[in-house]
Design a protein around this motif. Structure first.
Motif, PDB file in Angstrom:
ATOM      1  N   GLY A 153       0.952  -1.119   0.187  1.00  0.00           N
ATOM      2  CA  GLY A 153       0.162   0.117  -0.069  1.00  0.00           C
ATOM      3  C   GLY A 153       0.850   1.195  -0.058  1.00  0.00           C
ATOM      4  N   PRO A 154       1.595   1.451   1.092  1.00  0.00           N
ATOM      5  CA  PRO A 154       2.658   2.608   0.948  1.00  0.00           C
ATOM      6  C   PRO A 154       3.432   2.804  -0.115  1.00  0.00           C
ATOM      7  CG  PRO A 154       2.545   1.558   3.108  1.00  0.00           C
ATOM      8  CD  PRO A 154       1.944   0.723   2.220  1.00  0.00           C
ATOM      9  N   TRP A 155       3.908   1.737  -0.650  1.00  0.00           N
ATOM     10  CA  TRP A 155       4.938   1.717  -1.924  1.00  0.00           C
ATOM     11  C   TRP A 155       4.084   2.339  -3.010  1.00  0.00           C
ATOM     12  CZ3 TRP A 155       9.620   2.165  -1.142  1.00  0.00           C
ATOM     13  CH2 TRP A 155      10.271   1.482  -0.285  1.00  0.00           C
ATOM     14  N   THR A 156       2.830   2.213  -3.237  1.00  0.00           N
ATOM     15  CA  THR A 156       2.199   2.470  -4.238  1.00  0.00           C
ATOM     16  C   THR A 156       1.721   3.961  -4.337  1.00  0.00           C
ATOM     17  OG1 THR A 156       0.027   1.692  -3.620  1.00  0.00           O
ATOM     18  CG2 THR A 156       1.272   0.108  -4.821  1.00  0.00           C
ATOM     19  N   ILE A 157       1.464   4.342  -3.042  1.00  0.00           N
ATOM     20  CA  ILE A 157       1.079   5.741  -2.865  1.00  0.00           C
ATOM     21  C   ILE A 157       1.901   6.926  -3.591  1.00  0.00           C
ATOM     22  CG2 ILE A 157       0.849   7.509  -1.338  1.00  0.00           C
ATOM     23  CD1 ILE A 157      -0.363   5.632   0.733  1.00  0.00           C
ATOM     24  N   GLY A 158       3.013   6.602  -3.790  1.00  0.00           N
ATOM     25  CA  GLY A 158       3.892   7.780  -4.426  1.00  0.00           C
ATOM     26  C   GLY A 158       3.735   7.944  -5.834  1.00  0.00           C
ATOM     27  N   GLY A 159       3.716   6.623  -6.491  1.00  0.00           N
ATOM     28  CA  GLY A 159       3.151   6.492  -7.762  1.00  0.00           C
ATOM     29  C   GLY A 159       1.820   6.913  -8.357  1.00  0.00           C
ATOM     30  N   VAL A 160       0.942   6.795  -7.454  1.00  0.00           N
ATOM     31  CA  VAL A 160      -0.414   7.055  -7.630  1.00  0.00           C
ATOM     32  C   VAL A 160      -0.489   8.710  -7.315  1.00  0.00           C
ATOM     33  CG1 VAL A 160      -2.849   7.206  -6.593  1.00  0.00           C
ATOM     34  CG2 VAL A 160      -1.649   4.992  -6.695  1.00  0.00           C
ATOM     35  N   MET A 161       0.245   9.228  -6.515  1.00  0.00           N
ATOM     36  CA  MET A 161       0.066  10.702  -6.159  1.00  0.00           C
ATOM     37  C   MET A 161       0.657  11.625  -7.376  1.00  0.00           C
ATOM     38  SD  MET A 161       0.692  11.392  -2.273  1.00  0.00           S
ATOM     39  CE  MET A 161       0.432  13.058  -2.434  1.00  0.00           C
ATOM     40  N   ALA A 162       1.985  10.560  -8.000  1.00  0.00           N
ATOM     41  CA  ALA A 162       2.634  11.210  -9.098  1.00  0.00           C
ATOM     42  C   ALA A 162       1.767  11.331 -10.506  1.00  0.00           C
ATOM     43  CB  ALA A 162       4.111  10.712  -9.114  1.00  0.00           C
ATOM     44  N   THR A 163       1.028  10.192 -10.552  1.00  0.00           N
ATOM     45  CA  THR A 163       0.439  10.096 -11.874  1.00  0.00           C
ATOM     46  C   THR A 163      -1.213  10.346 -11.856  1.00  0.00           C
ATOM     47  OG1 THR A 163       0.042   7.633 -11.261  1.00  0.00           O
ATOM     48  CG2 THR A 163       2.064   8.378 -12.754  1.00  0.00           C
ATOM     49  N   LEU A 164      -1.969   9.910 -10.955  1.00  0.00           N
ATOM     50  CA  LEU A 164      -3.157  10.167 -10.782  1.00  0.00           C
ATOM     51  C   LEU A 164      -4.019  11.246  -9.819  1.00  0.00           C
ATOM     52  CD1 LEU A 164      -4.211   6.232 -10.859  1.00  0.00           C
ATOM     53  CD2 LEU A 164      -4.413   7.992 -12.704  1.00  0.00           C
ATOM     54  N   GLY A 165      -2.993  11.617  -8.760  1.00  0.00           N
ATOM     55  CA  GLY A 165      -3.387  12.497  -8.017  1.00  0.00           C
ATOM     56  C   GLY A 165      -3.889  11.937  -6.610  1.00  0.00           C
ATOM     57  N   PRO A 166      -3.911  12.660  -5.700  1.00  0.00           N
ATOM     58  CA  PRO A 166      -4.507  12.224  -4.336  1.00  0.00           C
ATOM     59  C   PRO A 166      -6.083  12.056  -4.260  1.00  0.00           C
ATOM     60  CG  PRO A 166      -3.980  14.518  -4.272  1.00  0.00           C
ATOM     61  CD  PRO A 166      -3.456  14.197  -5.239  1.00  0.00           C
ATOM     62  N   GLU A 167      -6.822  12.749  -5.513  1.00  0.00           N
ATOM     63  CA  GLU A 167      -8.120  12.376  -5.469  1.00  0.00           C
ATOM     64  C   GLU A 167      -8.604  11.184  -6.190  1.00  0.00           C
ATOM     65  OE1 GLU A 167     -10.032  14.398  -3.852  1.00  0.00           O
ATOM     66  OE2 GLU A 167      -8.128  15.699  -3.206  1.00  0.00           O
ATOM     67  N   SER A 168      -7.512  10.487  -6.757  1.00  0.00           N
ATOM     68  CA  SER A 168      -7.845   9.301  -7.288  1.00  0.00           C
ATOM     69  C   SER A 168      -8.202   8.117  -6.225  1.00  0.00           C
ATOM     70  CB  SER A 168      -6.791   8.759  -8.019  1.00  0.00           C
ATOM     71  OG  SER A 168      -6.662   7.354  -8.283  1.00  0.00           O
ATOM     72  N   ILE A 169      -9.150   7.273  -6.909  1.00  0.00           N
ATOM     73  CA  ILE A 169      -9.825   6.168  -5.926  1.00  0.00           C
ATOM     74  C   ILE A 169      -8.605   5.173  -5.542  1.00  0.00           C
ATOM     75  CG2 ILE A 169     -12.079   5.891  -6.902  1.00  0.00           C
ATOM     76  CD1 ILE A 169     -11.229   3.522  -8.502  1.00  0.00           C
ATOM     77  N   TRP A 170      -7.552   5.115  -6.233  1.00  0.00           N
ATOM     78  CA  TRP A 170      -6.258   4.123  -6.062  1.00  0.00           C
ATOM     79  C   TRP A 170      -5.740   4.847  -4.804  1.00  0.00           C
ATOM     80  CZ3 TRP A 170      -6.729  -0.353  -7.592  1.00  0.00           C
ATOM     81  CH2 TRP A 170      -7.471  -0.592  -9.109  1.00  0.00           C
ATOM     82  N   TYR A 171      -5.539   6.249  -4.562  1.00  0.00           N
ATOM     83  CA  TYR A 171      -4.857   6.712  -3.337  1.00  0.00           C
ATOM     84  C   TYR A 171      -5.595   6.132  -2.125  1.00  0.00           C
ATOM     85  CZ  TYR A 171      -3.407  10.076  -0.073  1.00  0.00           C
ATOM     86  OH  TYR A 171      -2.591  10.718   1.097  1.00  0.00           O
ATOM     87  N   LYS A 172      -7.024   6.285  -1.906  1.00  0.00           N
ATOM     88  CA  LYS A 172      -7.475   5.638  -0.821  1.00  0.00           C
ATOM     89  C   LYS A 172      -7.236   4.232  -0.897  1.00  0.00           C
ATOM     90  CE  LYS A 172     -10.752   9.387   0.110  1.00  0.00           C
ATOM     91  NZ  LYS A 172     -12.272   9.723   0.118  1.00  0.00           N
ATOM     92  N   THR A 173      -7.493   3.734  -1.667  1.00  0.00           N
ATOM     93  CA  THR A 173      -7.453   2.152  -2.001  1.00  0.00           C
ATOM     94  C   THR A 173      -5.968   1.707  -1.295  1.00  0.00           C
ATOM     95  OG1 THR A 173      -8.918   2.086  -3.820  1.00  0.00           O
ATOM     96  CG2 THR A 173      -7.687   0.037  -3.298  1.00  0.00           C
ATOM     97  N   SER A 174      -5.052   2.461  -1.852  1.00  0.00           N
ATOM     98  CA  SER A 174      -3.778   2.121  -1.345  1.00  0.00           C
ATOM     99  C   SER A 174      -3.629   2.321   0.330  1.00  0.00           C
ATOM    100  CB  SER A 174      -2.713   2.882  -1.928  1.00  0.00           C
ATOM    101  OG  SER A 174      -2.634   2.869  -3.279  1.00  0.00           O
TER     102      SER A 174
END
Length: 404
Positions: free
Chosen positions: A150-171
Motif C-alpha cells: 500500500g505505502p509503496w504504491t502511494i507515491g506512484g499514484v500521487m505522481a500520476t493520478l493524484g490524491p483524489e484518485s480512488i487508487w490513493y484511498k485504496t492504497s
C-alpha cells in the motif's frame, strides 16, 4: 542482556503522546488551534500503529520466541533504527503532512519492519518452528510485509493520478486492512496459542488447520470490504461478504477450540488482564457483525457517507480489541503492570467516546435529535485517555527505576 521492560516503556511513551495528539484533534472542533488538522492526524495514526502497537507486538514476539538467540546486538540495532524512524515521523508529519522528510522516515520504517521480520523468521529456534503459535506469528509477519505494498504504491499514484484518485484511498485502506486484520490480529492470536501451549493444552491438528484456513481466507477476502466505498461491481460485495462470514466462522472455530480451556486464562491472568481479554473478545464479535452488514450495498454506501461510522469502527478495533489484548499479554509476561486507575479511566473513556461517535452517525442517519455541545462533550471525555495513559506510562517508569 536486553531490558525489554525499557523497550515497553518507550512504547508506552508513544501511547501517551498519541493520546495527547488525540486531545488536540478533538479540541480542534471546539476552538481555534494553530495547527493543520490533517497533518496532526497523520502523526497521530502513524505513532499509534507504528510506535505503540508495533513496538508492543515486536517486543512480545522477541520475549517469547527470540530471547534465546545469540544475536541480541542485532535486535538492539533493529530497535534503535525503528525508533529513529518513528520519532522522525512523529516530528515531521505535524508540520508537513505527506512530504519529503515524512515520506523518507515512513519509507525507512518499512525497511525496519522488513529487517525485524527477516530477523525473527531467520533466527527463531528450531523447537518453535513446528508450533501452531509460531505458524500464526510467522503468517502475521508476512502480512506485515504484504501490507507495505500500500505505502509503496502511494507515491506512484500521487505522481500520476493524484490524491483524489480512488487508487490513493485504496492504497491506504489496503495497508490498514492488512495491518489490523492480518499483522495485529494474527500476532495476538499467536501469543494466545503460545500461552495455551505452555500450559500443556493440546489441540486436534485438523481443527487447527480448519481455523488457520478460515482465518486467512477471511483476512484476504475482507479486503474487498475496504473498496466498496467507490461502488464497484456486485462481485466485490459478494467476495467481501464471503470474507466476513469466513472470519465469523473462524472465530466460532476458535471458540470451540478454546471453550474447555477458558479456566486456564482465568487462573493464569490477573483479574484486570482477564477483564481486558473478555472485553476484547466481546468487541471482536461486534466487529465481525459490523463487517457482515458493511458487505451489503445500502450499508456500504451509508458507511462511506457517514465518516463517524468509520471513525467509531477503527477506534473500536484499536482501542477496544487490539490494545486491551496487547496490554493483557504484556502483563502476563511481566513486561508491565496494569494499574486499576488506568483500567477504569480507559474503559470509561472508551465507552463514552464510542457512544458519542456512533450516536452522531446514527443521529444523521435516522434523524435523531443532535445536541449542540457534542464536540465539547467529546473533547472533554477524550481527556480521559491522556490521563489514563499517563498513569500507565509514569507508573511503569517508576517501577522500572525502582527495580533497577
Amino acid at each position: 542482556m536486553i531490558n525489554l521492560k525499557k523497550h515497553i516503556g518507550i512504547a508506552l511513551a508513544y501511547f501517551f503522546i498519541v493520546a495527547l495528539m488525540g486531545i488536540l484533534l478533538r479540541f480542534y472542533f471546539v476552538t481555534s488551534l494553530p495547527f493543520n488538522y490533517k497533518f496532526l492526524l497523520h502523526a497521530h495514526s502513524h505513532t499509534a500503529l507504528l510506535g505503540w502497537i508495533y513496538l508492543g507486538l515486536t517486543t512480545l514476539i522477541y520475549r517469547i520466541f527470540l530471547t534465546g538467540v545469540q544475536k541480541p546486538k542485532r535486535y538492539k540495532y533493529i530497535f534503535l533504527f525503528t525508533n529513529i524512524c518513528i520519532v522522525g515521523m512523529m516530528v515531521t508529519f505535524p508540520f508537513q503532512g505527506y512530504a519529503l522528510y515524512s515520506i523518507i522516515f515512513s519509507t525507512l520504517f518499512l525497511f525496519a519492519s522488513y529487517w525485524f521480520s527477516w530477523f525473527a523468521i531467520r533466527q527463531v529456534p528450531e523447537h518453535f518452528k513446528k508450533r501452531f503459535s509460531w505458524k500464526l506469528i510467522k503468517t502475521s509477519l508476512w502480512y506485515l510485509v504484504f501490507s507495505s505494498i500500500g505505502p509503496w504504491t502511494i507515491g506512484g499514484v500521487m505522481a500520476t493520478l493524484g490524491p483524489e484518485s480512488i487508487w490513493y484511498k485504496t492504497s491506504i485502506y489496503f495497508y490498514l486492512h492488512f495491518q489490523y486484520n492480518g499483522w495485529f490480529i494474527l500476532a495476538l492470536l499467536g501469543v494466545l496459542f503460545y500461552i495455551f501451549e505452555e500450559n500443556g493444552v493440546q489441540f486436534k491438528q485438523e481443527k487447527l488447520t480448519s481455523f488457520f484456513m478460515l482465518i486467512n481466507f477471511g483476512v484476504l477476502f475482507t479486503l474487498f470490504l475496504s473498496v466498496l466505498w467507490f461502488v464497484p461491481p456486485t462481485v466485490f460485495y459478494i467476495l467481501g461478504l464471503m470474507g466476513a462470514l469466513a472470519q465469523l466462522l473462524a472465530f466460532y472455530e476458535l471458540y470451540l477450540l478454546l471453550k474447555g480451556n477458558f479456566k486456564i486464562l482465568q487462573l493464569t491472568f490477573s483479574s484486570r488482564a482477564f477483564f481486558l481479554l473478555k472485553l476484547a473478545a466481546t468487541l471482536f464479535f461486534v466487529k465481525l457483525f459490523m463487517q457482515i452488514f458493511s458487505a451489503f450495498p445500502y450499508y456500504a454506501t451509508l458507511v462511506y457517507q457517514l465518516k463517524d461510522f468509520v471513525i467509531g469502527y477503527l477506534h473500536l478495533v484499536f482501542l477496544g480489541i487490539v490494545i486491551p489484548t496487547l496490554l493483557a499479554f504484556l502483563q502476563y509476561f511481566k513486561l508491565l503492570n496494569i494499574p486499576k486507575s488506568f483500567l477504569w479511566l480507559f474503559i470509561f473513556g472508551l465507552a463514552t467516546t464510542e457512544a458519542l461517535i456512533f450516536y452522531k452517525a446514527l443521529a444523521v442517519w435516522l434523524g435523531l435529535p443532535f445536541f449542540r455541545d457534542f464536540y465539547i462533550y467529546l473533547a472533554v471525555l477524550s481527556c480521559l485517555f491522556p490521563v489514563a495513559t499517563g498513569i500507565l506510562f509514569f507508573k511503569h517508569l517508576k517501577s522500572f527505576y525502582l527495580s533497577d
